[in-house]
Design a protein around this motif. Structure first.
Motif, PDB file in Angstrom:
ATOM      1  N   ASP A  62       0.836  -1.206   0.000  1.00  0.00           N
ATOM      2  CA  ASP A  62       0.000   0.000   0.000  1.00  0.00           C
ATOM      3  C   ASP A  62       0.871   1.257   0.000  1.00  0.00           C
ATOM      4  O   ASP A  62       0.558   2.246  -0.673  1.00  0.00           O
ATOM      5  CB  ASP A  62      -0.939   0.002   1.204  1.00  0.00           C
ATOM      6  CG  ASP A  62      -2.070  -1.013   1.076  1.00  0.00           C
ATOM      7  OD1 ASP A  62      -2.323  -1.467  -0.057  1.00  0.00           O
ATOM      8  OD2 ASP A  62      -2.678  -1.349   2.113  1.00  0.00           O
ATOM      9  N   ASP A  92      -2.540  -1.243 -12.996  1.00  0.00           N
ATOM     10  CA  ASP A  92      -3.767  -0.437 -13.025  1.00  0.00           C
ATOM     11  C   ASP A  92      -3.590   0.873 -12.264  1.00  0.00           C
ATOM     12  O   ASP A  92      -4.279   1.863 -12.552  1.00  0.00           O
ATOM     13  CB  ASP A  92      -4.933  -1.231 -12.429  1.00  0.00           C
ATOM     14  CG  ASP A  92      -5.330  -2.425 -13.292  1.00  0.00           C
ATOM     15  OD1 ASP A  92      -4.980  -2.424 -14.492  1.00  0.00           O
ATOM     16  OD2 ASP A  92      -5.975  -3.350 -12.763  1.00  0.00           O
ATOM     17  N   ASN A  93      -2.676   0.882 -11.294  1.00  0.00           N
ATOM     18  CA  ASN A  93      -2.398   2.101 -10.538  1.00  0.00           C
ATOM     19  C   ASN A  93      -1.272   2.927 -11.162  1.00  0.00           C
ATOM     20  O   ASN A  93      -0.742   3.838 -10.522  1.00  0.00           O
ATOM     21  CB  ASN A  93      -2.034   1.745  -9.093  1.00  0.00           C
ATOM     22  CG  ASN A  93      -3.258   1.491  -8.236  1.00  0.00           C
ATOM     23  OD1 ASN A  93      -3.998   2.413  -7.905  1.00  0.00           O
ATOM     24  ND2 ASN A  93      -3.495   0.238  -7.885  1.00  0.00           N
ATOM     25  N   THR A 143      -2.571 -11.252 -10.537  1.00  0.00           N
ATOM     26  CA  THR A 143      -3.609 -10.236 -10.313  1.00  0.00           C
ATOM     27  C   THR A 143      -3.066  -9.101  -9.434  1.00  0.00           C
ATOM     28  O   THR A 143      -3.437  -7.934  -9.619  1.00  0.00           O
ATOM     29  CB  THR A 143      -4.859 -10.854  -9.671  1.00  0.00           C
ATOM     30  OG1 THR A 143      -4.517 -11.547  -8.458  1.00  0.00           O
ATOM     31  CG2 THR A 143      -5.532 -11.827 -10.629  1.00  0.00           C
ATOM     32  N   THR A 144      -2.173  -9.430  -8.507  1.00  0.00           N
ATOM     33  CA  THR A 144      -1.536  -8.376  -7.697  1.00  0.00           C
ATOM     34  C   THR A 144      -0.636  -7.516  -8.571  1.00  0.00           C
ATOM     35  O   THR A 144      -0.608  -6.285  -8.454  1.00  0.00           O
ATOM     36  CB  THR A 144      -0.723  -8.997  -6.548  1.00  0.00           C
ATOM     37  OG1 THR A 144      -1.574  -9.831  -5.758  1.00  0.00           O
ATOM     38  CG2 THR A 144      -0.106  -7.923  -5.668  1.00  0.00           C
ATOM     39  N   TRP A 145       0.094  -8.170  -9.454  1.00  0.00           N
ATOM     40  CA  TRP A 145       0.957  -7.467 -10.414  1.00  0.00           C
ATOM     41  C   TRP A 145       0.118  -6.535 -11.282  1.00  0.00           C
ATOM     42  O   TRP A 145       0.469  -5.370 -11.510  1.00  0.00           O
ATOM     43  CB  TRP A 145       1.659  -8.515 -11.268  1.00  0.00           C
ATOM     44  CG  TRP A 145       2.910  -8.089 -11.976  1.00  0.00           C
ATOM     45  CD1 TRP A 145       3.375  -6.827 -12.148  1.00  0.00           C
ATOM     46  CD2 TRP A 145       3.858  -8.966 -12.601  1.00  0.00           C
ATOM     47  NE1 TRP A 145       4.552  -6.852 -12.867  1.00  0.00           N
ATOM     48  CE2 TRP A 145       4.874  -8.149 -13.156  1.00  0.00           C
ATOM     49  CE3 TRP A 145       3.938 -10.345 -12.766  1.00  0.00           C
ATOM     50  CZ2 TRP A 145       5.948  -8.683 -13.858  1.00  0.00           C
ATOM     51  CZ3 TRP A 145       5.010 -10.873 -13.457  1.00  0.00           C
ATOM     52  CH2 TRP A 145       6.006 -10.063 -13.997  1.00  0.00           C
ATOM     53  N   LYS A 146      -1.019  -7.040 -11.752  1.00  0.00           N
ATOM     54  CA  LYS A 146      -1.911  -6.240 -12.592  1.00  0.00           C
ATOM     55  C   LYS A 146      -2.447  -5.027 -11.829  1.00  0.00           C
ATOM     56  O   LYS A 146      -2.612  -3.939 -12.410  1.00  0.00           O
ATOM     57  CB  LYS A 146      -3.073  -7.091 -13.102  1.00  0.00           C
ATOM     58  CG  LYS A 146      -4.011  -6.364 -14.064  1.00  0.00           C
ATOM     59  CD  LYS A 146      -5.083  -7.291 -14.602  1.00  0.00           C
ATOM     60  CE  LYS A 146      -5.990  -6.567 -15.597  1.00  0.00           C
ATOM     61  NZ  LYS A 146      -6.736  -5.439 -14.976  1.00  0.00           N
ATOM     62  N   SER A 147      -2.685  -5.178 -10.532  1.00  0.00           N
ATOM     63  CA  SER A 147      -3.188  -4.037  -9.747  1.00  0.00           C
ATOM     64  C   SER A 147      -2.165  -2.906  -9.713  1.00  0.00           C
ATOM     65  O   SER A 147      -2.536  -1.723  -9.703  1.00  0.00           O
ATOM     66  CB  SER A 147      -3.547  -4.489  -8.335  1.00  0.00           C
ATOM     67  OG  SER A 147      -2.386  -4.747  -7.566  1.00  0.00           O
ATOM     68  N   VAL A 155       2.154   1.754  -3.566  1.00  0.00           N
ATOM     69  CA  VAL A 155       1.130   2.311  -4.457  1.00  0.00           C
ATOM     70  C   VAL A 155       0.920   3.796  -4.163  1.00  0.00           C
ATOM     71  O   VAL A 155       0.797   4.619  -5.094  1.00  0.00           O
ATOM     72  CB  VAL A 155      -0.193   1.533  -4.318  1.00  0.00           C
ATOM     73  CG1 VAL A 155      -1.318   2.236  -5.074  1.00  0.00           C
ATOM     74  CG2 VAL A 155      -0.029   0.107  -4.834  1.00  0.00           C
ATOM     75  N   LYS A 178      -2.969 -15.309  -8.105  1.00  0.00           N
ATOM     76  CA  LYS A 178      -2.957 -14.135  -7.235  1.00  0.00           C
ATOM     77  C   LYS A 178      -1.693 -13.303  -7.448  1.00  0.00           C
ATOM     78  O   LYS A 178      -1.721 -12.070  -7.313  1.00  0.00           O
ATOM     79  CB  LYS A 178      -3.068 -14.559  -5.773  1.00  0.00           C
ATOM     80  CG  LYS A 178      -3.238 -13.373  -4.821  1.00  0.00           C
ATOM     81  CD  LYS A 178      -3.473 -13.817  -3.391  1.00  0.00           C
ATOM     82  CE  LYS A 178      -3.652 -12.601  -2.473  1.00  0.00           C
ATOM     83  NZ  LYS A 178      -3.868 -13.011  -1.062  1.00  0.00           N
TER      84      LYS A 178
END
Length: 421
Positions: free
Chosen positions: A171, A242-243, A235-239, A174, A232
């Motif tokens: 967090d 996306d940010n 998908t975490t990598w993709k998040s 990000v 997972k």
């Protein structure tokens, strides 16, 4: 009968003369090659002077050895080394520990160095990396430096963006990316044209989400790529994508071309091994910091990548005696420390002086205090064919992150084919 015997004796005489000529030629050739030691080294441009300084010291200490060193670009080297080892190799080659070393050892292409480990004191001095240098109970590699991986970052850009401290959690990372984007700085540089740089991202996301025990099971081909825990990771990598955490056009950059992006301030961070510190100009290094990959799940013990670089003697080497002299020289604490210092790495010899470079110190402490285990690296912990397919899929994922399920299904088909063999 006499004529027949004359013909036979004449033929034998001519054959004997021919054999004598061949033997003399072979002896002369062997004598000429006896003091020649051919070495192939994988090295980037900014690493060659460190290599050469060590080789010059070896030549000064061993003037009877005609040392001939060939420096080869890293990516080309990876393609060519298998052919050298199988046909007409040099006497010494640089390479990687772990599965990458074992791949050639199990094919009978490497010299057994177990006696050298015992004779030269390596069992003690290199105890922490002995396992990575071993296949089937025997040692085949002479360890050099090893890398700690983490984030290089520009301190001035963090300050300008209002980032008060190094990110400790995902967090936090990000949030830092958002602040950097707000001032027009790309948060994280990625040299995605070199697929192994993406493998570092996969390794750390998997290590932080699933832990080293799961990671090693996956590396050994014992876990399906369709397992939800693997998904997972992606998908975490993709998040993060996306940010908008990553730079644009990353697939256009390799490791050699990415440094100017950080030096010029176009990007603020990069996940890379400590060796990358050599890419920064001396007058800039005080402005560069280094922090470990952030926590994702606090319940998962922190594990790290710590890949070891090594020297090998090919099984078909012509001058093994002098090759062993070179390895013994390179493995001394003084030379091991010198090489590591010049490359921005950590010495693997436990009698070598600790690094004094600030980034190397952080890396040294990170690995020294790691409770969750140390992995070699994605393409060094895994069978080569599977690693190649996995890294190719990572580049495709990076190009189009919407294709996660399709890519994982394809990798699972590949895993079943490779490990069924």
């Amino acid at each position: 009968m006499f004529a027949y015997r004359s013909t036979v004796f004449g033929t034998l005489a001519r054959a004997s003369a021919a054999i004598a000529v061949v033997a003399a030629t072979t002896f002369a050739s062997a004598a000429a090659d006896a003091g020649t030691l051919n070495v192939n080294v994988s090295a980037r441009a900014n690493q060659r002077s460190t290599w050469q300084d060590a080789f010059d010291k070896f030549k000064k200490a061993n003037p009877d050895v005609d040392l001939k060193v060939s420096y080869i670009d890293e990516e080309a080297y990876k393609v060519q080394i298998g052919g050298w080892l199988a046909t007409d190799p040099p006497d010494v080659v640089s390479w990687h520990d772990g599965e990458r070393m074992a791949y050639y050892a199990q094919r009978g292409l490497l010299e057994d160095l177990s006696a050298d480990w015992a004779k030269d004191g390596w069992n003690d001095q290199y105890a922490s990396v002995k396992g990575a240098s071993t296949w089937n109970g025997k040692q085949y590699a002479a360890p050099l430096g090893y890398d700690a991986y983490g984030f290089f970052y520009r301190k001035d850009l963090f300050e300008k963006a209002g980032i008060k401290s190094e990110p400790k959690t995902l967090d936090d990372l990000v949030a830092a990316c958002k602040k950097l984007n707000a001032i027009g700085v790309q948060p994280i540089a990625v040299a995605a044209r070199d697929s192994w740089t993406l493998a570092a991202w996969f390794d750390y996301l998997d290590l932080r989400i699933n832990g080293n025990e799961f990671h090693q099971q996956l590396m050994a081909g014992k876990v399906p790529y369709t397992d939800p825990r693997v998904k997972k990771v992606f998908t975490t990598w993709k998040s993060l994508m996306d940010n908008h955490c990553f730079m644009e056009n990353a697939l256009s950059y390799d490791v050699d071309s990415i440094a100017p992006v950080l030096v010029s301030g176009k990007a603020a961070m990069m996940l890379m091994g400590t060796f990358f510190s050599a890419s920064f100009p001396a007058n800039m290094k005080q402005n560069v910091g280094f922090f470990r990959f952030p926590v994702i799940d606090a319940n998962v013990p922190m594990a790290e990548d710590g890949p070891v670089n090594v020297l090998l003697i090919p099984a078909k080497a012509k001058n093994k005696a002098d090759a062993r002299r070179l390895l013994a020289f390179m493995e001394t604490p003084e030379i091991n420390a010198q090489l590591a210092r010049g490359w921005g790495q950590l010495p693997s010899n436990n009698k070598a002086a600790e690094p004094d470079d600030p980034i190397s110190k952080v890396g040294f402490q990170t690995l020294a205090n790691t409770s969750g285990g140390i992995a070699q690296f994605y393409d060094r912990d895994m069978q080569k064919e599977m690693a190649d397919e996995g890294m190719k899929a990572m580049q495709q994922f990076y190009s189009d992150p919407s294709q996660i399920d399709m890519l994982l299904a394809r990798l699972e088909t590949t895993r079943q084919r490779i490990y069924k063999k």
